[in-house]
Structures are given as C-alpha cells and as structure tokens.
Design an enzyme around this catalytic site. Structure first.
Site, PDB file in Angstrom:
ATOM      1  N   ASP A 109     -34.502 -10.331  55.502  1.00 12.56           N
ATOM      2  CA  ASP A 109     -35.459 -10.197  56.249  1.00 12.56           C
ATOM      3  C   ASP A 109     -36.466 -10.474  55.777  1.00 12.56           C
ATOM      4  O   ASP A 109     -36.827 -10.713  53.638  1.00 12.56           O
ATOM      5  CB  ASP A 109     -35.463  -9.305  56.857  1.00 12.56           C
ATOM      6  CG  ASP A 109     -36.261  -8.042  56.290  1.00 12.56           C
ATOM      7  OD1 ASP A 109     -35.799  -8.105  54.867  1.00 12.56           O
ATOM      8  OD2 ASP A 109     -36.535  -6.709  57.031  1.00 12.56           O
ATOM      9  N   CYS A 152     -32.412  -6.321  52.449  1.00 15.73           N
ATOM     10  CA  CYS A 152     -34.194  -6.717  53.546  1.00 15.73           C
ATOM     11  C   CYS A 152     -34.971  -4.749  52.392  1.00 15.73           C
ATOM     12  O   CYS A 152     -34.840  -4.515  51.184  1.00 15.73           O
ATOM     13  CB  CYS A 152     -33.388  -5.712  55.334  1.00 15.73           C
ATOM     14  SG  CYS A 152     -33.339  -4.180  54.801  1.00 15.73           S
ATOM     15  N   THR A 154     -34.789  -2.262  52.594  1.00 16.12           N
ATOM     16  CA  THR A 154     -34.349  -0.716  51.931  1.00 16.12           C
ATOM     17  C   THR A 154     -32.768  -0.931  51.832  1.00 16.12           C
ATOM     18  O   THR A 154     -32.218  -0.083  50.951  1.00 16.12           O
ATOM     19  CB  THR A 154     -34.676   0.672  53.173  1.00 16.12           C
ATOM     20  OG1 THR A 154     -33.813  -0.034  54.343  1.00 16.12           O
ATOM     21  CG2 THR A 154     -36.003   0.692  52.670  1.00 16.12           C
ATOM     22  N   HIS A 156     -11.880   1.149  47.157  1.00 17.08           N
ATOM     23  CA  HIS A 156     -11.419   2.324  48.094  1.00 17.08           C
ATOM     24  C   HIS A 156     -11.385   2.060  49.719  1.00 17.08           C
ATOM     25  O   HIS A 156     -11.334   2.007  50.590  1.00 17.08           O
ATOM     26  CB  HIS A 156     -11.876   3.656  48.376  1.00 17.08           C
ATOM     27  CG  HIS A 156     -11.529   4.246  46.930  1.00 17.08           C
ATOM     28  ND1 HIS A 156     -11.979   5.393  47.109  1.00 17.08           N
ATOM     29  CD2 HIS A 156     -10.909   3.952  45.959  1.00 17.08           C
ATOM     30  CE1 HIS A 156     -11.726   5.982  45.475  1.00 17.08           C
ATOM     31  NE2 HIS A 156     -10.840   4.942  44.594  1.00 17.08           N
ATOM     32  N   HIS A 185      -5.590   4.623  50.980  1.00 12.96           N
ATOM     33  CA  HIS A 185      -6.988   4.120  51.252  1.00 12.96           C
ATOM     34  C   HIS A 185      -6.500   3.001  52.058  1.00 12.96           C
ATOM     35  O   HIS A 185      -7.829   2.734  52.701  1.00 12.96           O
ATOM     36  CB  HIS A 185      -8.076   3.306  49.792  1.00 12.96           C
ATOM     37  CG  HIS A 185      -8.075   4.295  48.820  1.00 12.96           C
ATOM     38  ND1 HIS A 185      -8.980   5.226  48.765  1.00 12.96           N
ATOM     39  CD2 HIS A 185      -7.213   4.226  47.497  1.00 12.96           C
ATOM     40  CE1 HIS A 185      -8.885   5.742  48.417  1.00 12.96           C
ATOM     41  NE2 HIS A 185      -8.216   5.168  46.691  1.00 12.96           N
TER      42      HIS A 185
HETATM   43  C1  RB5 Z   1     -40.077  -4.552  56.887  1.00 12.50           C
HETATM   44  O1  RB5 Z   1     -40.761  -3.472  56.594  1.00 12.50           O
HETATM   45  C2  RB5 Z   1     -38.570  -3.299  56.525  1.00 12.50           C
HETATM   46  O2  RB5 Z   1     -38.172  -1.951  57.515  1.00 12.50           O
HETATM   47  C3  RB5 Z   1     -37.096  -3.756  57.012  1.00 12.50           C
HETATM   48  O3  RB5 Z   1     -36.511  -4.553  55.616  1.00 12.50           O
HETATM   49  C4  RB5 Z   1     -35.904  -3.236  56.651  1.00 12.50           C
HETATM   50  O4  RB5 Z   1     -36.078  -1.985  55.129  1.00 12.50           O
HETATM   51  C5  RB5 Z   1     -35.254  -1.671  57.488  1.00 12.50           C
HETATM   52  O5  RB5 Z   1     -34.754  -0.778  57.174  1.00 12.50           O
END
Ligand code: RB5
Length: 150
Positions: free
Chosen positions: A8, A65, A67, A98, A134
């Site tokens: 994203d 993304c 995070t 695993h 596993h």
């Molecule tokens: C976008 O601001 C952020 O929320 C998205 O990239 C991601 O980290 C969501 O889990």
C-alpha cells in the site's frame, strides 16, 4: 520461482528496492500494486497477492505496508495462505523451515531497505525443513482451515 509482490502507500518505497533485487537475482515476479503514494487500503493488495499464491499463479508472496500488520492479517484470511510477519532474518528463515510460510509481510516504517533485502533473501531461498513434527503442525493448520472456511 515466481513471486507475487504488493504494497500500500505505507510500503511503496520498499517495493522498487525489492524489484531491483529480484531482477538482479533473476527471480520472476508479478507486481500487484499499488503504484503511487496515494492513500489506499492494504486489504486490496494483500488479497491480490494472497489469491495469486493460493491459486498457484505465484509460488510465494511478499507484502509491504507501514507495519506489515494489516497485510498479514488479510493474507492469513485466504485459504491456503500462511503469512509470516517478519522483521528479522531469523524469523524469516524459521517461518520457512518450520511453518512453510508462503507469504511474508513487512513494514516499511519498521525496517529499512538493507535489512528488508536480507529478510527477503532468507524467505525466498530457505526451503521447508519437511521434518515430521513441522509437517504435522502445518497439516493441522490446513485441517483447521477446512473447518473454519465451511
Ligand atoms: C497506513 O497508514 C498503515 O495503516 C498501513 O500501511 C499498515 O501499516 C496497516 O497495517
């Protein structure tokens, strides 16, 4: 080997670094977007990448993304997907050895491009161990999916 990739707006800066790496390594890939920094929903790209892996179009998937969390949550809702959320090389290696993870999600706000490439390298080039314990646990995940998705 063909890799499905997606991001994203929060992961858009890591994707060209990954593409450059894959091209240098001669690894095929399909880029499922997004393609610019306009704010968008990670759900769409996680689903595209996860579906491409689940239906066999691609062998593995890599998602970025901010995070890695939203991407991994969505990818793991798709039947057949085992998505590891990895920000270190050890975890990326272990999720292959695993868990036989077929998708990995990372956060651009968590790791830089150098570490990301080392993590990706471990994910792409480590095989599932195939050890009985596993394989049994992965099979239990698949059995659970059969019940959950009915
Ligand atoms: C976008 O601001 C952020 O929320 C998205 O990239 C991601 O980290 C969501 O889990």
């Amino acid at each position: 080997m063909k890799i499905a990739i997606g991001c994203d707006h929060g992961g858009i800066n890591l994707k060209p670094v990954l593409i450059d790496y894959l091209e240098k390594k001669g690894v095929e890939y399909v880029d499922f977007g997004c393609y610019d920094k306009t704010s968008t929903d990670y759900n769409e790209y996680a689903l595209k990448v996860a579906n491409a892996v689940a239906n066999g179009e691609c062998d593995k998937g890599i998602l970025f993304c901010g995070t890695g969390i939203g991407m991994s949550i969505v990818a793991n809702k798709v039947k057949g997907i085992r998505c590891g959320h990895c920000h270190d090389v050890f975890s990326a290696k272990m999720t292959r050895l695993h868990n036989d993870a077929n998708v990995m999600a990372l956060g651009e706000r968590v790791v830089g491009p150098g570490l990301m490439l080392e993590i990706v390298d471990a994910f792409i080039f480590t095989d599932f161990s195939g050890d009985e314990r596993h394989a049994r646990r992965v099979q239990k995940i698949k059995d659970l999916e059969e019940k959950s998705f009915k």
